[in-house]
Design an enzyme around this catalytic site. Structure first.
Site, PDB file in Angstrom:
ATOM      1  N   ASP A   1      21.116  82.124  29.232  1.00 37.75           N
ATOM      2  CA  ASP A   1      21.213  83.423  29.771  1.00 37.75           C
ATOM      3  C   ASP A   1      20.192  83.333  31.098  1.00 37.75           C
ATOM      4  OD1 ASP A   1      18.709  83.318  28.543  1.00 37.75           O
ATOM      5  OD2 ASP A   1      18.659  85.049  27.716  1.00 37.75           O
TER       6      ASP A   1
ATOM      7  N   TYR B   1      17.226  83.697  33.972  1.00 41.01           N
ATOM      8  CA  TYR B   1      15.796  83.817  34.017  1.00 41.01           C
ATOM      9  C   TYR B   1      15.358  85.191  33.600  1.00 41.01           C
ATOM     10  CZ  TYR B   1      16.024  79.159  36.057  1.00 41.01           C
ATOM     11  OH  TYR B   1      16.266  77.690  36.369  1.00 41.01           O
TER      12      TYR B   1
ATOM     13  N   PHE C   1      20.531  78.312  36.489  1.00 40.06           N
ATOM     14  CA  PHE C   1      19.566  77.355  36.857  1.00 40.06           C
ATOM     15  C   PHE C   1      19.161  77.510  38.252  1.00 40.06           C
ATOM     16  CE2 PHE C   1      21.802  75.052  33.756  1.00 40.06           C
ATOM     17  CZ  PHE C   1      20.794  74.428  32.874  1.00 40.06           C
TER      18      PHE C   1
ATOM     19  N   HIS D   1      19.510  68.899  27.280  1.00 38.56           N
ATOM     20  CA  HIS D   1      19.142  70.049  28.259  1.00 38.56           C
ATOM     21  C   HIS D   1      17.932  69.520  29.122  1.00 38.56           C
ATOM     22  CE1 HIS D   1      18.068  74.041  29.841  1.00 38.56           C
ATOM     23  NE2 HIS D   1      19.283  74.339  29.493  1.00 38.56           N
TER      24      HIS D   1
END
Length: 224
Positions: A64, A66, A77, A186
């Protein structure tokens, strides 16, 4: 909410008419009217706006947006140019440097990737300020799952980069043999050392694209 108006619209339009999306729309509308929500409403669909379906070569899936002030602008990202680079993106840049020799830039603005055909798609497209995952389970997952299925059905090679379990859970939708699926841990500080570093996703993506007769991605983000 700025609606999608490129070649994504005809294939996603059936979703807009489904009951779950009508409920999602009302939930999101209420959230924007009563609380602070990221990204700005006009940026919710930026991943689709900046990377038309016909131009998608690579898909990077995030979770989701920031959830702190000024960061999110609709691309997973990525952050606005004047915002400090988040730790996950710092690790992405480190791997990019080690993998491709790219210089680490002074910003985290990834629009250059999106404009080359890298779909930077979060599986949940909005979040309440300071509350990670707060809009999970309200319908965005169903909408982005539909987009992933549409991508899977494309009759051309696409690279899917799946970092972490949440992204890898979407692999069940990917059964087209034309596509390449790259999986690793990740890039977050909690897991990057457990298989993200050294996974070389950028060079492997470009090698595949070149093998398919496609233009590779210029991964170098310029300084601002």
């Amino acid at each position: 909410m700025a609606m999608i108006d490129n070649d994504w619209l005809p294939v996603l339009q059936p979703e807009f008419r489904k009951p779950y999306y009508r409920e999602l729309y009302q939930f999101i509308k209420t959230q924007y009217n009563t609380t602070q929500v990221f990204p700005p409403a006009e940026d919710i669909f930026n991943a689709f706006h900046l990377t038309p379906l016909s131009q998608v070569k690579v898909v990077i899936l995030g979770q989701d947006p920031y959830h702190e002030e000024g960061q999110a602008h609709g691309l997973c990202f990525s952050v606005q140019p004047d915002i400090q680079i988040p730790k996950s993106l710092q690790n992405i840049y480190k791997e990019l440097h080690d993998d491709m020799g790219c210089r680490i830039p002074n910003n985290g603005y990834l629009v250059k990737w999106a404009e080359q055909g890298v779909l930077l798609l979060n599986t949940v497209l909005t979040v309440q300020a300071h509350r990670a995952f707060s809009h999970r389970g309200h319908g965005w997952e169903e909408f982005t799952d539909a987009a992933i299925r549409i991508l899977n059905e494309q009759d051309r090679p696409i690279v899917f980069i799946l970092w972490g379990k949440a992204a890898q859970d979407k692999k069940e939708f990917l059964n087209n043999p034309k596509h390449l699926i790259l999986e690793s841990a990740h890039p977050s500080p909690l897991s990057a050392s457990r298989g993200f570093f050294g996974s070389r996703p950028f060079s492997r993506t470009n090698r595949f694209l070149i093998e398919q007769g496609l233009e590779p991605i210029d991964w170098q983000i310029e300084d601002i």
